[in-house]
Each structure stands twice: as C-alpha cells, then as structure tokens.
Design an enzyme around this catalytic site. Structure first.
Site, mmCIF file in Angstrom:
data_model
loop_
_atom_site.group_PDB
_atom_site.id
_atom_site.type_symbol
_atom_site.label_atom_id
_atom_site.label_comp_id
_atom_site.label_asym_id
_atom_site.label_seq_id
_atom_site.Cartn_x
_atom_site.Cartn_y
_atom_site.Cartn_z
ATOM 1 N N LYS A 216 -5.404 9.069 -10.373
ATOM 2 C CA LYS A 216 -5.650 8.799 -11.801
ATOM 3 C C LYS A 216 -7.093 9.075 -12.203
ATOM 4 O O LYS A 216 -7.986 9.157 -11.362
ATOM 5 C CB LYS A 216 -5.223 7.375 -12.130
ATOM 6 C CG LYS A 216 -3.694 7.284 -12.151
ATOM 7 C CD LYS A 216 -3.157 5.981 -12.626
ATOM 8 C CE LYS A 216 -1.623 6.084 -12.689
ATOM 9 N NZ LYS A 216 -0.988 4.776 -12.789
ATOM 10 N N ARG A 258 2.469 3.226 -5.091
ATOM 11 C CA ARG A 258 3.064 4.428 -5.709
ATOM 12 C C ARG A 258 2.091 5.580 -5.494
ATOM 13 O O ARG A 258 0.936 5.507 -5.918
ATOM 14 C CB ARG A 258 3.290 4.159 -7.201
ATOM 15 C CG ARG A 258 4.019 5.267 -7.928
ATOM 16 C CD ARG A 258 4.270 4.859 -9.378
ATOM 17 N NE ARG A 258 5.027 5.867 -10.092
ATOM 18 C CZ ARG A 258 4.498 6.951 -10.644
ATOM 19 N NH1 ARG A 258 3.198 7.166 -10.573
ATOM 20 N NH2 ARG A 258 5.270 7.829 -11.275
HETATM 21 N N1 HH2 Z 1 1.904 5.470 -13.248
HETATM 22 C C1 HH2 Z 1 2.486 6.563 -13.806
HETATM 23 C C2 HH2 Z 1 3.865 6.587 -14.040
HETATM 24 N N2 HH2 Z 1 4.643 5.536 -13.710
HETATM 25 N N3 HH2 Z 1 4.878 3.390 -12.782
HETATM 26 C C3 HH2 Z 1 4.341 2.297 -12.225
HETATM 27 N N4 HH2 Z 1 5.103 1.261 -11.873
HETATM 28 N N5 HH2 Z 1 2.985 2.214 -11.978
HETATM 29 C C4 HH2 Z 1 2.131 3.226 -12.308
HETATM 30 O O1 HH2 Z 1 0.912 3.080 -12.092
HETATM 31 C C5 HH2 Z 1 2.688 4.402 -12.907
HETATM 32 C C6 HH2 Z 1 4.091 4.446 -13.137
HETATM 33 C C7 HH2 Z 1 1.643 7.744 -14.146
HETATM 34 O O2 HH2 Z 1 1.635 8.669 -13.082
HETATM 35 P P1 HH2 Z 1 2.540 9.982 -12.993
HETATM 36 O O3 HH2 Z 1 4.000 9.652 -12.979
HETATM 37 O O4 HH2 Z 1 2.100 10.779 -11.832
HETATM 38 O O5 HH2 Z 1 2.179 10.777 -14.297
HETATM 39 P P2 HH2 Z 1 2.927 11.022 -15.668
HETATM 40 O O6 HH2 Z 1 3.076 9.707 -16.387
HETATM 41 O O7 HH2 Z 1 2.021 11.987 -16.391
HETATM 42 O O8 HH2 Z 1 4.279 11.620 -15.375
#
Ligand code: HH2
Length: 278
Positions: A216, A258
C-alpha cells in the site's frame, strides 16, 4: 464470546501461525495487480500458484476499492469473480472481496466460504449464507475517502466500530467473524501507522484480526523516507516494507495477513511461529 478463527496452524512450541490470504484481483484497475488476471484462466492459474506458495485462503475480488476507483456494476462483478472462484474451490478456502450482497450470494454458490467485506455491512448476508465474515473499517467511500480523513483517536474509533460490527454479526448468527482495521481506507499515513503501532489494542478485543498492508501507498512513503530518496517505489517493489509490517502484525497477534507476495509472507509466518528451527 468471539468466534474462533478458522483452522489455526499450531507450531512445535504450541504457537499459532498466522494464516496467509493471497490476493487475486479480477479487475482492470486494482492498484497492485490490475489488468493482469482479467482472463479467468489467468486468474485461476495465479490463484493456484499462490496456493503452491503457501496461501491458506485466496481472496477473489472483482471491484477495485483503491482511492478514486470507478464503480463496477453488480452483474460485471459477478461475471468476473464466479468463474475464478469455481475454478479454485475445492483446492483452497476462498473468500470473496465484495461490498454487495448479490455478489456474495453468487460467490458462495460458486464455492466461497468467506465474505471479505470492506463496507462492514454484509453481516446479515453472511449469516443467511452460513459463511465467515470479515468486517473491515473504512471511513467514507472509496471515491472520496482519502480527501480529508479525520479522527479524534483513530485507534479507539476503529476498535469501537469493529467490535460493534462483530457483535452485530454474532447476534445475526455469523459463526466466524474477523475484524480488520482497513489500512489506507479513509486514513492518512499517520493514522495507518498509529493503527499498526497499537494493533495489540485490536488483538486484545479477542476477535481474530486480519491485516492488509501489502504494497500500500503508506509503505511506499515509508520506504522513500527510509532510504532518503523521497521517491516512492512502484507497487511491485515494496516487498521489504510489506514483510516488515506483516511480521510486526503477526508478532502483535494478527491471525491472518492479506498479501500479494505470498511465498515470502508465508515464510515469514513460519519464521515468526518458530516452525523453522534450522
Ligand atoms: N485492501 C484492499 C482490498 N481489500 N480487504 C481487507 N479485509 N483488508 C484490506 O486491507 C484490503 C481488502 C486493497 O488492496 P487490493 O485488493 O490489492 O487493491 P484494489 O482495492 O485496488 O483491488
């Protein structure tokens, strides 16, 4: 009484290893892996690779929630996630990363057993479906959440919100509840660091804690500060900070991490647990 986390892994000294949730985003625009796994076959292959690397859970998402992301229709989100979940179900536990009840319904029908809910509002859906539920904290909405996030006491406010959501979920009949402080979701760098520093306050609630710092932007800032360049490294070049924060979270008692970099995170989890002795 908080529900027990699913399948804890116990090490030789009786310590419990944090589980690793590997991320598969079936989106064109996710901040880290956007556009790489839009083809279901590519996404399933990536998920299998993450399982080989040590993922205990695969989190399949069809909508980016990064700051300013474009919303997707429910039908499109379902179209993205269900073939991938069906292709991976049976080989590993699957969670679906969604804010929408209809997507959770379709995902569970395809084989998901956990709803990872960044809106912390789908507890009744999870209860009806008989699956686990992750309540993540977010201030505001993805479109505007980073505009001007404000808290009096970020740790106390996030903690209070998550405990209330977890209690509501148990009252609704959810058997397995996780809480997640939501790094980067309506939080400044300082808010994220305060939450990380006082993760023990979340762990002390007794609810199993999920932590997602992987790649992040706060980590980009920390890396830039740490090497004095003032330039944030690209998202796929933030492994050291991702592992450092994951290891810190595990040492504070987080039950699940995660992560995008599953091999390294799973290895860190085994090291923290003391499974690797030579
Ligand atoms: N962060 C993201 C998405 N889902 N869920 C939980 N429980 N905790 C988190 O910190 C979290 C999450 C953001 O990351 P990513 O899925 O890689 O990116 P994007 O939202 O751009 O798809």
């Amino acid at each position: 009484m908080p529900a027990a986390p699913g399948d804890p892994v116990t090490g030789p000294r009786g310590s419990v290893r944090a589980l690793v949730m590997g991320v598969v985003n079936v989106t064109p625009d996710s901040f880290s892996d956007g556009g790489r796994f839009l083809d279901p076959a590519d996404a399933v292959a990536h998920g299998r690779r993450l399982v080989d690397e040590g993922a205990d859970v695969i989190d399949v998402g069809g909508e980016s929630t990064r700051p300013g992301a474009e919303p997707v229709s429910i039908d499109e989100e379902i179209r993205r996630v269900t073939p991938v979940i069906a292709g991976l179900a049976g080989t590993v536990r699957i969670s679906v990363d969604t804010r929408h009840a209809a997507v959770a319904d379709a995902a569970v029908a395809a084989g998901a057993t956990m709803v990872n809910d960044v809106s912390a509002s789908l507890h009744e859906t999870a209860a009806r479906l008989g699956v686990a539920w992750v309540a993540m904290h977010m201030q505001g909405e993805p479109g505007s959440m980073q505009a001007d996030p404000r808290y009096g006491d970020v740790v106390a406010e996030v903690r209070g919100h998550l405990v209330a959501r977890a209690e509501a979920a148990v009252a609704a009949g959810v058997q397995e509840v996780w809480i997640d402080p939501g790094f980067g979701f309506g939080k400044t760098v300082e808010h994220n660091l305060d939450l990380l520093a006082r993760l023990d306050r979340l762990v002390a609630t007794g609810w199993p804690v999920l932590v997602g710092t992987s790649r992040k932007s706060t980590l980009g800032r920390l890396l830039a500060d740490s090497d004095g360049t003032d330039a944030s490294p690209p998202v796929d070049d933030r492994l050291e900070a991702s592992l450092a924060t994951a290891t810190w979270a595990m040492a504070q008692g987080a039950g699940m991490i995660r992560a995008h970099d599953v091999r390294a995170t799973a290895q860190a989890a085994r090291v923290v647990q003391g499974e690797i002795t030579k």
